[in-house]
Design an enzyme around this catalytic site. Structure first.
Site, PDB file in Angstrom:
ATOM      1  N   HIS A 123       0.894  -1.228   0.062  1.00 10.41           N
ATOM      2  CA  HIS A 123       0.134   0.005  -0.186  1.00 10.41           C
ATOM      3  C   HIS A 123       0.924   1.050  -0.144  1.00 10.41           C
ATOM      4  CE1 HIS A 123      -3.796  -2.150   1.678  1.00 10.41           C
ATOM      5  NE2 HIS A 123      -3.571  -2.621   0.547  1.00 10.41           N
ATOM      6  N   GLY A 190      -2.778  -8.892  12.615  1.00  6.70           N
ATOM      7  CA  GLY A 190      -3.217  -7.528  12.709  1.00  6.70           C
ATOM      8  C   GLY A 190      -3.892  -6.966  11.655  1.00  6.70           C
ATOM      9  N   SER A 192      -7.710  -6.661   9.678  1.00  3.84           N
ATOM     10  CA  SER A 192      -9.168  -6.800   9.782  1.00  3.84           C
ATOM     11  C   SER A 192      -9.421  -7.782   8.736  1.00  3.84           C
ATOM     12  CB  SER A 192      -9.828  -5.618   9.657  1.00  3.84           C
ATOM     13  OG  SER A 192      -9.692  -4.767   8.656  1.00  3.84           O
ATOM     14  N   ASN A 216      -4.486 -12.074  15.714  1.00  4.36           N
ATOM     15  CA  ASN A 216      -5.526 -10.848  15.845  1.00  4.36           C
ATOM     16  C   ASN A 216      -5.792 -10.826  17.101  1.00  4.36           C
ATOM     17  OD1 ASN A 216      -7.600  -8.943  15.500  1.00  4.36           O
ATOM     18  ND2 ASN A 216      -7.200  -9.168  13.340  1.00  4.36           N
TER      19      ASN A 216
HETATM   20  N1  APR Z   1      -2.497  -6.849  18.281  1.00  9.50           N
HETATM   21  C1  APR Z   1      -2.938  -7.810  17.280  1.00  9.50           C
HETATM   22  N2  APR Z   1      -4.222  -7.165  16.446  1.00  9.50           N
HETATM   23  C2  APR Z   1      -4.454  -6.040  16.711  1.00  9.50           C
HETATM   24  C3  APR Z   1      -3.949  -5.434  17.848  1.00  9.50           C
HETATM   25  C4  APR Z   1      -2.897  -5.866  18.682  1.00  9.50           C
HETATM   26  N3  APR Z   1      -2.467  -5.217  19.474  1.00  9.50           N
HETATM   27  N4  APR Z   1      -5.101  -4.168  17.688  1.00  9.50           N
HETATM   28  C5  APR Z   1      -5.545  -4.226  16.748  1.00  9.50           C
HETATM   29  N5  APR Z   1      -5.614  -5.402  16.154  1.00  9.50           N
HETATM   30  C6  APR Z   1      -6.149  -5.724  14.811  1.00  9.50           C
HETATM   31  C7  APR Z   1      -7.881  -5.326  15.084  1.00  9.50           C
HETATM   32  O1  APR Z   1      -8.499  -6.313  15.781  1.00  9.50           O
HETATM   33  C8  APR Z   1      -8.126  -5.317  13.752  1.00  9.50           C
HETATM   34  O2  APR Z   1      -8.614  -6.490  13.119  1.00  9.50           O
HETATM   35  O3  APR Z   1      -5.840  -5.099  14.004  1.00  9.50           O
HETATM   36  C9  APR Z   1      -6.848  -4.845  12.945  1.00  9.50           C
HETATM   37  C10 APR Z   1      -6.850  -3.439  12.399  1.00  9.50           C
HETATM   38  O4  APR Z   1      -7.586  -3.497  11.319  1.00  9.50           O
HETATM   39  P1  APR Z   1      -7.826  -2.349  10.376  1.00  9.50           P
HETATM   40  O5  APR Z   1      -7.838  -0.935  11.215  1.00  9.50           O
HETATM   41  O6  APR Z   1      -9.033  -2.681   9.360  1.00  9.50           O
HETATM   42  O7  APR Z   1      -6.358  -2.080   9.647  1.00  9.50           O
HETATM   43  P2  APR Z   1      -5.967  -2.904   8.258  1.00  9.50           P
HETATM   44  O8  APR Z   1      -6.532  -4.277   8.357  1.00  9.50           O
HETATM   45  O9  APR Z   1      -4.702  -3.009   8.182  1.00  9.50           O
HETATM   46  O10 APR Z   1      -6.764  -2.045   7.204  1.00  9.50           O
HETATM   47  C11 APR Z   1      -6.190  -2.547   5.829  1.00  9.50           C
HETATM   48  O11 APR Z   1      -7.128  -0.713   4.863  1.00  9.50           O
HETATM   49  O12 APR Z   1      -7.792   1.677   5.197  1.00  9.50           O
HETATM   50  C12 APR Z   1      -6.853   0.679   4.668  1.00  9.50           C
HETATM   51  O13 APR Z   1      -4.815   1.062   3.410  1.00  9.50           O
HETATM   52  C13 APR Z   1      -5.431   0.848   4.759  1.00  9.50           C
HETATM   53  O14 APR Z   1      -3.792  -0.707   4.886  1.00  9.50           O
HETATM   54  C14 APR Z   1      -5.107  -0.332   5.334  1.00  9.50           C
HETATM   55  C15 APR Z   1      -6.138  -1.291   4.923  1.00  9.50           C
END
Ligand code: APR
Length: 248
Positions: A123, A190, A192, A216
């Protein structure tokens, strides 16, 4: 050795040679960087289309420049540093007798700062910008805005954050699909699983016969696609998983 470790140890095949790790915002959460979709996440504060789309950039470049300048400034504060999960993945790459590749959706440089080298930023990268005319990529010194002069065009107005926005194609997808075809252990940490094409990687890995593990804090819409879940904070669970993988 905890029962948990025994179970994880049992499910990880002995003869793995290619590990592919997909990381998302959750691995950087304990380093102090907000995630996107958790409570208090970036998408609670900003409209995705305003700050993470080409139309948002065309409509209000200053808002977009400020959004990424603020995230870059936070990333470069002393408080934000790699946490034990980043460090464990760097140790895995360093000590594992085989190939370890990190495919990250994150645009921070915490994997690099932890010592990982084999990284694909699908990304983009917060610390970089690219010229919209030549597509040349440059490191950002200080802030990026409409008056920043482009090194290749020698004029302002041609530079944008080196970030893949919604509706744009992520980087190095061909390389990623080859990696997923070859991998025998796929670990998601980590994320979603809400964003494509990253959300399809677990199915591609399974198609290749890989063991798949989701790490996660909670279960996700993709959890059922994984062979096993490692639930908890990545700073605790990832070092434990790495220790098991590295234990002969
Ligand atoms: N340890 C493990 N998992 C964690 C922790 C932690 N301490 N804190 C949060 N999480 C998990 C949450 O449960 C969630 O499932 O991390 C995930 C974060 O999800 P998102 O906020 O959706 O982030 P991500 O999956 O990286 O988003 C993907 O979406 O907005 C776009 O480009 C952006 O790269 C990003 C993409």
């Amino acid at each position: 050795m905890y029962l948990f470790d025994n179970i994880i140890e049992m499910i990880i095949p002995n003869n793995i040679k290619n590990i592919v790790i997909l990381t998302g915002a959750g691995i950087s959460a304990e380093s102090g960087i907000k995630t996107f979709r958790d409570h208090n996440g970036f998408w609670e504060e900003y409209d995705i289309m305003d700050v993470a789309s080409i139309n948002g950039f065309k409509n209000n470049p200053e808002l977009v420049f400020n959004f990424y300048n603020a995230r870059r400034a936070q990333l470069q504060t002393p408080e934000v540093s790699p946490n034990p999960a980043h460090l464990a993945l760097a140790e895995l790459e360093n000590k594992f007798q085989g190939k370890v590749t990190i495919i990250t959706q994150n645009v921070d440089d915490l994997h690099e700062r932890a010592g990982s080298q084999n990284i694909i930023h699908m990304h983009g990268e917060l610390l970089k910008m690219h010229c919209i005319k030549t597509l040349k990529v440059y490191s950002i010194e200080g802030v990026l805005n409409e008056s920043t002069i482009c090194s290749c065009c020698k004029q302002s107005g041609n530079l944008r954050p080196h970030i893949v926005w919604f509706g744009e194609i992520p980087y190095r997808l061909d390389e990623i699909s080859e990696l997923l075809e070859e991998c025998d252990l796929f670990i998601s940490i980590g994320t979603s699983g809400e964003v494509y094409p990253a959300a399809t990687f677990v199915a591609a890995a399974k198609e290749s016969g890989a063991m798949t593990i989701e790490q996660n804090l909670t279960s996700t819409n993709l959890s059922r696609s994984f062979d096993s879940q490692l639930t908890g904070e990545s700073s605790i669970q990832v070092p434990r998983l790495v220790k098991i993988i590295l234990t002969p």
